[in-house]
Design an enzyme around this catalytic site. Sequence first.
Site, PDB file in Angstrom:
ATOM      1  N   HIS A 327       0.861  -0.988   0.115  1.00  0.00           N
ATOM      2  CA  HIS A 327      -0.025   0.036  -0.007  1.00  0.00           C
ATOM      3  C   HIS A 327       0.868   1.398   0.065  1.00  0.00           C
ATOM      4  O   HIS A 327       1.911   1.340   0.658  1.00  0.00           O
ATOM      5  CB  HIS A 327      -0.867  -0.139   1.224  1.00  0.00           C
ATOM      6  CG  HIS A 327      -1.940   1.263   1.395  1.00  0.00           C
ATOM      7  ND1 HIS A 327      -2.979   1.261   0.308  1.00  0.00           N
ATOM      8  CD2 HIS A 327      -2.062   2.273   2.019  1.00  0.00           C
ATOM      9  CE1 HIS A 327      -3.535   2.026   0.656  1.00  0.00           C
ATOM     10  NE2 HIS A 327      -3.215   2.906   1.595  1.00  0.00           N
ATOM     11  N   ASP A 344      -4.181   9.227   3.296  1.00  0.00           N
ATOM     12  CA  ASP A 344      -4.135   8.014   2.768  1.00  0.00           C
ATOM     13  C   ASP A 344      -5.521   7.811   1.802  1.00  0.00           C
ATOM     14  O   ASP A 344      -6.674   8.165   2.250  1.00  0.00           O
ATOM     15  CB  ASP A 344      -4.130   6.967   3.865  1.00  0.00           C
ATOM     16  CG  ASP A 344      -4.206   5.485   3.576  1.00  0.00           C
ATOM     17  OD1 ASP A 344      -3.252   4.924   3.220  1.00  0.00           O
ATOM     18  OD2 ASP A 344      -5.319   4.926   3.607  1.00  0.00           O
ATOM     19  N   CYS A 394      -3.766   2.928  -5.333  1.00  0.00           N
ATOM     20  CA  CYS A 394      -3.283   3.721  -4.038  1.00  0.00           C
ATOM     21  C   CYS A 394      -2.111   4.426  -4.823  1.00  0.00           C
ATOM     22  O   CYS A 394      -1.898   5.699  -4.354  1.00  0.00           O
ATOM     23  CB  CYS A 394      -3.001   2.874  -3.015  1.00  0.00           C
ATOM     24  SG  CYS A 394      -1.745   1.457  -3.571  1.00  0.00           S
TER      25      CYS A 394
END
Length: 436
Positions: A327, A344, A394
């Site tokens: 991630h 995030d 991401c």
Amino acid sequence: MESCESRPGKRAKTRLLCKTRLFFKTCLRCKQQLWRRRRRLRCHFRMKQRVRPTSDPCLALKVQMKKLKPLWFNPPMRSADGSPEPTNQSSDTQLKLSETEDRLKRCRLVASCSVVTCEDERETGARRSEVTAVPSQATPPHSALTSEDDEETEAGRLRSEVMACQSQATPPHRELSATIKEFLSDFYVTYGSFIPLHRDDVLTHVKRTFNNADLSDRRDEILFEVDICQSEIAQKATPPFCVRYRKHALRLDDLLTLADQHWLNDQVINMYGELIVDSSNHKVHFLNSFFHRQLMTKGYEGVKRWTKKVDLFSKDLLLVPVHLQVHWCLVTVDMSLKKISLYDSRGIAFHEVAQNILRYLMTEAKEKHQISFKDGWMVSLDENVPQQKNSNDCGVFILEYSRCFGLNKPLHFTQNDVPKIRKRIYRELCECKVHV
């Protein structure tokens, strides 16, 4: 003695049979090739017939004049005393002839005016007078041009009408296919693949090439031709593709991570961050994607030399991409506010990551003798940012965060915009420039 004729043997019969079959097969193949050739020529001739009327704006008028020519140009029969005999032409036919001939002469006037330059104005007037000079018997009195000003006005109006008709004329298939193939070939050489290609780019280029012609009814034909050209170009052997920018080198395998929903690698992240720094006039500093990993494993001493030539505290903003196994997240440092923010795309609060950056900054301020930056820092988690709806984008999200922060733009994008963002990042990496 009786002469007996020699009969062919079994082998000779088989050979003769094979030769006969081969002969008929060859004849049939030749006939099939001839039929195909005739069919192609017939289709080609039909296409020429379809395209031909659009190439000449005066062709319809010429055809109409040819149809009416026998009635108009037949000399009148004369009687014995020399007086002309009455003809059987009706008044409607004569009026139609006069209008058709007048329109044809006006179109010829436009053609002659478009060829002559402004330097030859005197010759232009003479040519126009020659073109527009017609017998008084053929031209009706109301359509005659009375002065040079009227001639110029009429010629300008007709020229604009002809140019409008030519701009609305659709191009033939052969020219359309050649234009699309040339555009796609140049695109493939520039970008190494068709990943960043938008179909609207092809349509816009074709429309611009053919003088903004209306191609809405040929959209399916253009897109079908695009698919054919893409498959042909992609099958050709090409040299290895590589993009070099300063110390960065992106190969085609690295750029292919921007296709579909692939995960981005460190090479793409780092080079795009370098482009953001250059676009912000070096008011922003982008730390390498390996920075946090090195900081976690070897501490401050492992990254001490990374900022040897850079004064972090003179920058307005620091961008720190953080890779946590599977991630990506982003840490920003606002030097004027002494604020460390964590962004995030899945809303996960990685407080430990922000604390690591805080400890690094305090140690760096102590080493560089920046007393004002030794304390007074704030750490926050900003949740009001666009969120991803899958587990693959991401990396794209942190690059878009970095671009918006580095260029002082709002975070106005969603998950639906990610395919376009991927294509745009691909182009910007190949062009070595961020589109502001």
